[in-house]
Design a protein around this motif. Sequence first.
Motif, PDB file in Angstrom:
ATOM      1  N   CYS A  47      -6.378  -4.083  -8.873  1.00 60.17           N
ATOM      2  CA  CYS A  47      -5.148  -3.383  -8.522  1.00 60.17           C
ATOM      3  C   CYS A  47      -3.974  -4.326  -8.782  1.00 60.17           C
ATOM      4  CB  CYS A  47      -5.220  -3.004  -7.049  1.00 60.17           C
ATOM      5  SG  CYS A  47      -3.863  -2.003  -6.488  1.00 60.17           S
ATOM      6  N   ASP A  48      -2.927  -3.808  -9.398  1.00 61.27           N
ATOM      7  CA  ASP A  48      -1.765  -4.631  -9.723  1.00 61.27           C
ATOM      8  C   ASP A  48      -0.516  -3.750  -9.697  1.00 61.27           C
ATOM      9  OD1 ASP A  48      -0.224  -6.797 -10.505  1.00 61.27           O
ATOM     10  OD2 ASP A  48      -0.977  -6.862 -12.565  1.00 61.27           O
ATOM     11  N   GLU A  49       0.602  -4.359  -9.508  1.00 60.58           N
ATOM     12  CA  GLU A  49       1.876  -3.646  -9.601  1.00 60.58           C
ATOM     13  C   GLU A  49       2.440  -3.831 -11.000  1.00 60.58           C
ATOM     14  OE1 GLU A  49       3.117  -1.579  -7.619  1.00 60.58           O
ATOM     15  OE2 GLU A  49       2.335  -2.024  -5.637  1.00 60.58           O
ATOM     16  N   GLY A  50       3.366  -2.978 -11.380  1.00 55.92           N
ATOM     17  CA  GLY A  50       4.014  -3.081 -12.677  1.00 55.92           C
ATOM     18  C   GLY A  50       5.029  -4.203 -12.722  1.00 55.92           C
ATOM     19  N   GLY A  57       1.205  -5.557 -14.403  1.00 57.87           N
ATOM     20  CA  GLY A  57       0.883  -4.257 -14.977  1.00 57.87           C
ATOM     21  C   GLY A  57      -0.500  -4.243 -15.609  1.00 57.87           C
ATOM     22  N   SER A  58      -1.396  -5.105 -15.135  1.00 56.52           N
ATOM     23  CA  SER A  58      -2.710  -5.273 -15.751  1.00 56.52           C
ATOM     24  C   SER A  58      -3.797  -4.351 -15.187  1.00 56.52           C
ATOM     25  CB  SER A  58      -3.164  -6.729 -15.588  1.00 56.52           C
ATOM     26  OG  SER A  58      -3.313  -7.038 -14.213  1.00 56.52           O
ATOM     27  N   ALA A  59      -3.474  -3.586 -14.164  1.00 58.50           N
ATOM     28  CA  ALA A  59      -4.454  -2.695 -13.532  1.00 58.50           C
ATOM     29  C   ALA A  59      -3.698  -1.554 -12.867  1.00 58.50           C
ATOM     30  CB  ALA A  59      -5.272  -3.470 -12.502  1.00 58.50           C
ATOM     31  N   PRO A  60      -4.407  -0.503 -12.450  1.00 54.78           N
ATOM     32  CA  PRO A  60      -3.730   0.588 -11.742  1.00 54.78           C
ATOM     33  C   PRO A  60      -3.028   0.081 -10.476  1.00 54.78           C
ATOM     34  CG  PRO A  60      -5.947   1.241 -12.364  1.00 54.78           C
ATOM     35  CD  PRO A  60      -5.838  -0.223 -12.640  1.00 54.78           C
ATOM     36  N   THR A  61      -1.955   0.755 -10.106  1.00 52.08           N
ATOM     37  CA  THR A  61      -1.229   0.388  -8.890  1.00 52.08           C
ATOM     38  C   THR A  61      -1.942   0.949  -7.656  1.00 52.08           C
ATOM     39  OG1 THR A  61       0.129   2.366  -8.886  1.00 52.08           O
ATOM     40  CG2 THR A  61       0.960   0.482 -10.163  1.00 52.08           C
ATOM     41  N   PRO A  62      -1.647   0.432  -6.469  1.00 49.23           N
ATOM     42  CA  PRO A  62      -2.258   0.981  -5.259  1.00 49.23           C
ATOM     43  C   PRO A  62      -1.982   2.478  -5.107  1.00 49.23           C
ATOM     44  CG  PRO A  62      -1.169  -1.093  -4.757  1.00 49.23           C
ATOM     45  CD  PRO A  62      -0.799  -0.742  -6.160  1.00 49.23           C
ATOM     46  N   LEU A  63      -0.786   2.914  -5.457  1.00 49.99           N
ATOM     47  CA  LEU A  63      -0.444   4.331  -5.328  1.00 49.99           C
ATOM     48  C   LEU A  63      -1.262   5.199  -6.281  1.00 49.99           C
ATOM     49  CD1 LEU A  63       1.244   6.335  -3.787  1.00 49.99           C
ATOM     50  CD2 LEU A  63       3.095   5.974  -5.420  1.00 49.99           C
ATOM     51  N   MET A  64      -1.615   4.661  -7.440  1.00 48.93           N
ATOM     52  CA  MET A  64      -2.468   5.405  -8.370  1.00 48.93           C
ATOM     53  C   MET A  64      -3.849   5.639  -7.766  1.00 48.93           C
ATOM     54  SD  MET A  64      -1.680   3.660 -12.023  1.00 48.93           S
ATOM     55  CE  MET A  64      -0.147   3.885 -12.892  1.00 48.93           C
ATOM     56  N   TYR A  65      -4.415   4.615  -7.144  1.00 47.53           N
ATOM     57  CA  TYR A  65      -5.716   4.773  -6.484  1.00 47.53           C
ATOM     58  C   TYR A  65      -5.619   5.781  -5.339  1.00 47.53           C
ATOM     59  CZ  TYR A  65      -8.038   0.931  -8.922  1.00 47.53           C
ATOM     60  OH  TYR A  65      -8.620   0.140  -9.873  1.00 47.53           O
ATOM     61  N   PHE A  66      -4.560   5.683  -4.566  1.00 43.37           N
ATOM     62  CA  PHE A  66      -4.365   6.606  -3.431  1.00 43.37           C
ATOM     63  C   PHE A  66      -4.263   8.046  -3.936  1.00 43.37           C
ATOM     64  CE2 PHE A  66      -1.534   8.808  -0.436  1.00 43.37           C
ATOM     65  CZ  PHE A  66      -2.329   8.748   0.697  1.00 43.37           C
ATOM     66  N   SER A  67      -3.476   8.257  -4.988  1.00 42.42           N
ATOM     67  CA  SER A  67      -3.302   9.600  -5.552  1.00 42.42           C
ATOM     68  C   SER A  67      -4.621  10.159  -6.069  1.00 42.42           C
ATOM     69  CB  SER A  67      -2.290   9.567  -6.691  1.00 42.42           C
ATOM     70  OG  SER A  67      -1.033   9.136  -6.218  1.00 42.42           O
ATOM     71  N   ALA A  68      -5.412   9.328  -6.742  1.00 45.96           N
ATOM     72  CA  ALA A  68      -6.700   9.781  -7.242  1.00 45.96           C
ATOM     73  C   ALA A  68      -7.639  10.134  -6.088  1.00 45.96           C
ATOM     74  CB  ALA A  68      -7.337   8.683  -8.108  1.00 45.96           C
TER      75      ALA A  68
END
Length: 72
Positions: A47-50, A57-68
């Motif tokens: 998990c990484d931030e942009g 920006g090397s991995a999905p953001t925490p919010l992306m995991y939460f949304s999924a």
Amino acid sequence: MAHVPEGLDPTIQSRDIVFEADVQSVTPFLKLATVSHKGSAHKTFACDEGPTLGGLGSAPTPLMYFSAALAF
């Protein structure tokens, strides 16, 4: 009669589901989390931030995991 998986057995009235997570900080925003269930089925997530928030920006953001997770 076919075998009913434990998770679908209507006679079971309650369940405890316990996950264990081990998280490592690689950079201030890049984290690696290894999650397991009952000591097995280990899965590792990055998990990484942009860059606009100071990450790589090397991995999905925490919010992306939460949304999924909500979509499942």
